[in-house]
Structure formats: structure tokens, C-alpha cells
Design a protein around this motif. Structure first.
Motif, PDB file in Angstrom:
ATOM      1  N   VAL A 123       1.898   1.607  -3.656  1.00  0.00           N
ATOM      2  CA  VAL A 123       0.740   2.247  -4.305  1.00  0.00           C
ATOM      3  C   VAL A 123       0.526   3.804  -4.152  1.00  0.00           C
ATOM      4  O   VAL A 123       0.412   4.710  -4.847  1.00  0.00           O
ATOM      5  CB  VAL A 123      -0.556   1.583  -4.118  1.00  0.00           C
TER       6      VAL A 123
ATOM      7  N   TYR B 273       0.994  -1.055  -0.182  1.00  0.00           N
ATOM      8  CA  TYR B 273       0.127  -0.053   0.074  1.00  0.00           C
ATOM      9  C   TYR B 273       0.914   1.300  -0.073  1.00  0.00           C
ATOM     10  O   TYR B 273       0.279   2.265  -0.713  1.00  0.00           O
ATOM     11  CB  TYR B 273      -1.044  -0.023   1.344  1.00  0.00           C
TER      12      TYR B 273
ATOM     13  N   LEU C 181      -2.739  -0.956  -7.946  1.00  0.00           N
ATOM     14  CA  LEU C 181      -2.767  -1.982  -6.812  1.00  0.00           C
ATOM     15  C   LEU C 181      -3.366  -3.646  -7.112  1.00  0.00           C
ATOM     16  O   LEU C 181      -2.998  -4.503  -6.685  1.00  0.00           O
ATOM     17  CB  LEU C 181      -3.678  -1.586  -5.774  1.00  0.00           C
ATOM     18  N   GLY C 182      -4.546  -3.311  -8.052  1.00  0.00           N
ATOM     19  CA  GLY C 182      -5.180  -4.614  -8.408  1.00  0.00           C
ATOM     20  C   GLY C 182      -4.081  -5.437  -9.323  1.00  0.00           C
ATOM     21  O   GLY C 182      -4.132  -6.609  -9.143  1.00  0.00           O
TER      22      GLY C 182
ATOM     23  N   MET D  95      -5.799   8.675  -9.387  1.00  0.00           N
ATOM     24  CA  MET D  95      -6.360   7.831  -8.248  1.00  0.00           C
ATOM     25  C   MET D  95      -6.840   6.361  -9.021  1.00  0.00           C
ATOM     26  O   MET D  95      -6.657   5.303  -8.504  1.00  0.00           O
ATOM     27  CB  MET D  95      -7.832   8.433  -7.742  1.00  0.00           C
ATOM     28  N   VAL D  96      -7.526   6.519  -9.910  1.00  0.00           N
ATOM     29  CA  VAL D  96      -7.987   5.382 -10.840  1.00  0.00           C
ATOM     30  C   VAL D  96      -6.785   4.394 -11.167  1.00  0.00           C
ATOM     31  O   VAL D  96      -6.786   3.124 -11.182  1.00  0.00           O
ATOM     32  CB  VAL D  96      -8.555   5.825 -12.078  1.00  0.00           C
TER      33      VAL D  96
ATOM     34  N   ILE E 256      -5.168   2.748  -8.049  1.00  0.00           N
ATOM     35  CA  ILE E 256      -5.988   1.556  -7.651  1.00  0.00           C
ATOM     36  C   ILE E 256      -6.006   0.541  -8.615  1.00  0.00           C
ATOM     37  O   ILE E 256      -5.866  -0.801  -8.074  1.00  0.00           O
ATOM     38  CB  ILE E 256      -7.434   2.070  -7.490  1.00  0.00           C
TER      39      ILE E 256
END
Length: 234
Positions: free
Chosen positions: A41, A38, A69-70, A62-63, A66
Motif C-alpha cells: 500500500v 502495508y 488497503l481496505g 492518501m484516500v 487507504i
């Protein structure tokens, strides 16, 4: 396009420059429980914003963060399924680049992608592909009879010769495209210097001749590809 380049730069800095080995090991061991996952990211999000330097683009940043992260979580859990660890690495990096591309051009994704393919230099792409695996296979067929007469060197790295050949042919092609033929001579000279001591110690005439023929065929195929590519401009 500038936004895309800035985001790619941020990705490169975050994934390769500012990610210590300690973080990588901890993520691989602890998966989603790793605090460094985290933090990694979050670092990417900060880098996106710093390089974009536009608060209006925070949603895009932000997108992408995220999504990053995925993708990283997916890699952590699928990585053990691959014996060759370079495969999940390149898949992971490809997905990151694809995610950034989609987020930047989502307004006209299909049109932008079609334009990208239309503007691509397909002659150059074909030449590049040719000097890699196809040229290596052609060389293998040409030298097959001679290779059977050479003793196998178990000290050599697996497939090292094949990859060295691919890289040298790519260099030759690049030098032809940019019009620097003299550098090709330097490349041949450099390869000869590196090979000289090895061949001198073995005192094996067959091996020397085999390497010489292989080098000439390799450079010849690359030069042929380069000349055919350049012929389209004349």
C-alpha cells in the motif's frame, strides 16, 4: 481525465509490475499481519505521488491508498469463499478502478458518469457483446447435430474451443472497425496452420469438416456484426 489515467497507471505498476509473488503468498498466508500488505500500500501511495507530481493532491492519493488497503484486506478474507479464483481477482481489480474513479471525479460524480454513458458507443458495445457468449451459443445450436457425431477429445482443455472462438471473433470485429480486412485473411491462415498438423495426425474427415464449418460460422458471425456496426456510418 489525465489524473485518472495516471492513477490507473500507478495502480497497474504497483499491483502487477512491482509486486513480487513472494509478497502475494505472504499476504495470503498472514492476512492483516503481513508486513508486505502495508509495504504494498505504501508503494502505491508513492507511485500515486510520483505520477501525479503535485503535492496538492496528496489527500486524494492518501484516500486511494487507504481504500486500496481496505479492498485488499476484503479480498484476502473472502478469497477462500470462491472456488474459481479469477472471480475475486476481477472483483478486486474492479473495486480498485471504481475507487480511483470516485476519488478523481467526486466533485461532479453523477454528471461525469451520465456524460460517460451518453458518449459511449452503444453500437460497438452491442457488437462486442454479441460476438462473445451470444455468438458462441448460436454456434452451439447451429453445430449441435454435427457435434454429436464427433468423438470427444479428452485431451482438450475445458471450453477451450469456446474461448478461442470468442477471441478470434473479437479480433475480426476489431479489424473490421479499423478497416484492416486483409488481417482477417492472415488470422484465418494462422488458424489453419495451427490446426493442420492436428487434423493430419487424426485423419478424421468428419472432424475436419466440423472444424471448417465451425470456423466459417464463427468468422461469418463476427463479419456480420462488424458490417452491421459499420453500416451506421453510411
Amino acid at each position: 481525465m489525465l489524473i485518472f489515467i495516471k492513477l490507473i497507471l500507478a495502480h497497474l505498476i504497483g499491483d502487477f509490475v512491482l509486486q513480487p509473488t513472494k509478497w502475494v503468498v505472504h499476504k495470503e498466508s498472514n492476512k492483516v499481519s503481513s508486513k508486505y500488505l502495508y509495504l504494498h500500500v505504501l508503494l502505491h501511495f508513492v507511485l500515486y505521488m510520483l505520477l501525479l507530481w503535485d503535492l496538492a493532491l496528496w489527500k486524494m492519493a492518501m484516500v486511494i491508498a487507504i481504500g486500496h488497503l481496505g479492498i485488499d484486506i476484503l479480498k484476502l478474507y473472502t478469497d477462500p469463499m470462491f472456488k474459481n479464483k479469477s472471480i475475486p481477482f476481477f472483483i478486486d481489480q474492479g473495486l480498485h478502478v471504481l475507487l480511483i474513479y470516485i476519488c478523481v471525479f467526486y466533485g461532479d460524480l453523477s454528471g461525469r458518469t451520465v456524460l460517460l454513458f451518453q458518449d459511449m458507443d452503444w453500437y460497438l458495445v452491442t457488437a462486442i457483446v454479441f460476438v462473445t457468449y451470444p455468438a458462441a451459443i448460436i454456434m452451439g445450436k447451429v453445430l449441435e447435430g454435427m457435434a454429436n457425431q464427433i468423438e470427444t477429445d479428452h485431451k482438450s482443455l475445458p471450453n477451450a474451443g469456446k474461448y478461442i472462438g470468442m477471441i478470434e471473433r473479437l479480433f475480426v470485429l476489431i479489424f473490421i472497425v479499423i478497416g484492416r480486412w486483409e488481417v482477417i485473411g492472415l488470422l484465418i491462415a494462422a488458424k489453419s496452420v495451427f490446426r493442420f498438423n492436428d487434423l493430419k495426425e487424426r485423419n478424421n474427415r468428419k472432424l475436419t469438416e466440423y472444424i471448417l464449418i465451425g470456423t466459417l460460422v464463427s468468422f461469418g458471425l463476427a463479419i456480420l456484426a462488424g458490417l452491421l456496426y459499420m453500416s451506421q456510418y453510411h
